[in-house]
Design a protein around this motif. Structure first.
Motif, PDB file in Angstrom:
ATOM      1  N   ASP A 214      -6.317   7.218   6.880  1.00  0.00           N
ATOM      2  CA  ASP A 214      -6.904   7.493   5.563  1.00  0.00           C
ATOM      3  C   ASP A 214      -6.219   6.732   4.439  1.00  0.00           C
ATOM      4  O   ASP A 214      -6.765   6.608   3.349  1.00  0.00           O
ATOM      5  N   LEU A 215      -5.015   6.242   4.718  1.00  0.00           N
ATOM      6  CA  LEU A 215      -4.219   5.599   3.665  1.00  0.00           C
ATOM      7  C   LEU A 215      -4.785   4.217   3.346  1.00  0.00           C
ATOM      8  O   LEU A 215      -5.607   3.676   4.099  1.00  0.00           O
ATOM      9  N   PRO A 216      -4.318   3.617   2.232  1.00  0.00           N
ATOM     10  CA  PRO A 216      -4.750   2.250   1.926  1.00  0.00           C
ATOM     11  C   PRO A 216      -4.385   1.288   3.064  1.00  0.00           C
ATOM     12  O   PRO A 216      -3.450   1.550   3.834  1.00  0.00           O
ATOM     13  N   VAL A 217      -5.112   0.183   3.130  1.00  0.00           N
ATOM     14  CA  VAL A 217      -5.002  -0.747   4.259  1.00  0.00           C
ATOM     15  C   VAL A 217      -3.547  -1.152   4.533  1.00  0.00           C
ATOM     16  O   VAL A 217      -3.085  -1.119   5.684  1.00  0.00           O
ATOM     17  N   ASP A 218      -2.795  -1.523   3.485  1.00  0.00           N
ATOM     18  CA  ASP A 218      -1.412  -1.975   3.691  1.00  0.00           C
ATOM     19  C   ASP A 218      -0.550  -0.882   4.313  1.00  0.00           C
ATOM     20  O   ASP A 218       0.313  -1.165   5.150  1.00  0.00           O
ATOM     21  N   ASP A 219      -0.778   0.352   3.887  1.00  0.00           N
ATOM     22  CA  ASP A 219       0.045   1.451   4.413  1.00  0.00           C
ATOM     23  C   ASP A 219      -0.284   1.728   5.879  1.00  0.00           C
ATOM     24  O   ASP A 219       0.589   2.070   6.672  1.00  0.00           O
TER      25      ASP A 219
END
Ligand code: AP5
Length: 233
Positions: A214-219
């Motif tokens: 669910d986190l942003p792509v980089d994370d």
């Protein structure tokens, strides 16, 4: 993190429902570790576009959001894994997707079926991307991709700099045929019914690692790199 190009990596299996971010993350892992992304969805779409015998057999099934037969997909994967670029490892994106495919892959990795010059016996690193249902719907309906370089965008989360054109090569972005609303439900149902047991199988054998997709792509990428590094430590 510096790019890795020398050691063996994986094989890596990316599991997760439609729209979870498997393709997005596979491309990043591919660039970072210099091992190929083997996306069964992309290979099948290529065959459909080329009108091959396999593509003709798969076309209607994919348009309905159902899974292509295990025999066809496993044969396609076996041929792809024989290519020399898979020697140091590879990322399986969208495979295995049924219990039969998972069993087939284990047999392959056990070298019973595999006659490549590097019959890797390493068990795969199995990473499942867990994503909230409503987020999945937004990701699928907002997805656009470049027909030339394959780069994936999202009109809600990762829009291109110029409307509907690829940042890398300017091609007009396209919407996948199976991202139509009426096909999304059957795809999600196929995941629940046929692919969840694959995750259960890897869980039982102690090989499943879940990451928060669910986190942003980089994370999400950071979590995946940590799993890969821990596995190889
Ligand atoms: P396939 O191509 O594998 O599709 P899928 O599994 O349904 O997965 P998607 O490609 O829809 O999603 P994804 O997880 O790759 O997400 P993406 O990175 O694009 O399969 C298609 C069909 O082929 C199947 O239905 C079946 O018929 C057949 N098939 C394939 N493999 C088969 C097999 N093994 N056996 C039998 N049949 C098979 O991301 C989605 C969107 O979200 C993008 O817009 C992206 O920009 C965005 N996004 C990604 N990550 C994030 C984030 N962290 N935050 C915000 N947005 C994000």
């Amino acid at each position: 993190m510096a790019q890795e190009t020398s050691r063996d990596v994986g094989p890596i299996v990316l599991l997760g429902p439609p729209g979870a971010g498997k393709g997005t993350q596979a491309k990043r892992i591919m660039e970072h570790y210099s091992v190929p992304q083997i996306s069964t969805g992309d290979l099948l779409r290529y065959n459909v576009a080329q009108g091959t015998e396999l593509g003709q057999a798969a076309k209607a099934v994919m348009a309905r959001g159902e899974l292509v037969s295990d025999d066809l997909v496993c044969t396609m994967v076996r041929e792809r894994l024989k290519q020399p670029d898979c020697k140091r490892g590879y990322i399986l994106d969208g495979f295995p997707r049924t219990a039969a495919q998972a069993g087939w892959l284990d047999a392959l990795l056990d070298s019973k079926l595999f006659d490549n010059s590097r019959p890797t016996r390493a068990w795969p690193i199995v990473i499942r991307l867990d994503v909230d249902y409503n987020q999945l719907l937004l990701r699928i309906t907002g997805r656009r991709s470049c027909p030339t370089c394959g780069r994936i965008y999202n009109v809600h989360f990762q829009p291109p700099r110029t409307d509907e054109a690829c940042d890398s090569d300017g091609s007009k972005l396209v919407t996948r045929n199976d991202d139509r609303l009426e096909v999304i439900q059957p795809r999600l149902a196929a995941y629940q019914e046929q692919t969840r047991p694959v995750a259960d199988y890897y869980q039982r054998t102690g090989r499943l690692v879940s990451v928060n997709g669910d986190l942003p792509v980089d994370d999400v990428t950071d979590q995946i790199y940590r799993v890969i590094e821990d596995h190889h430590a």
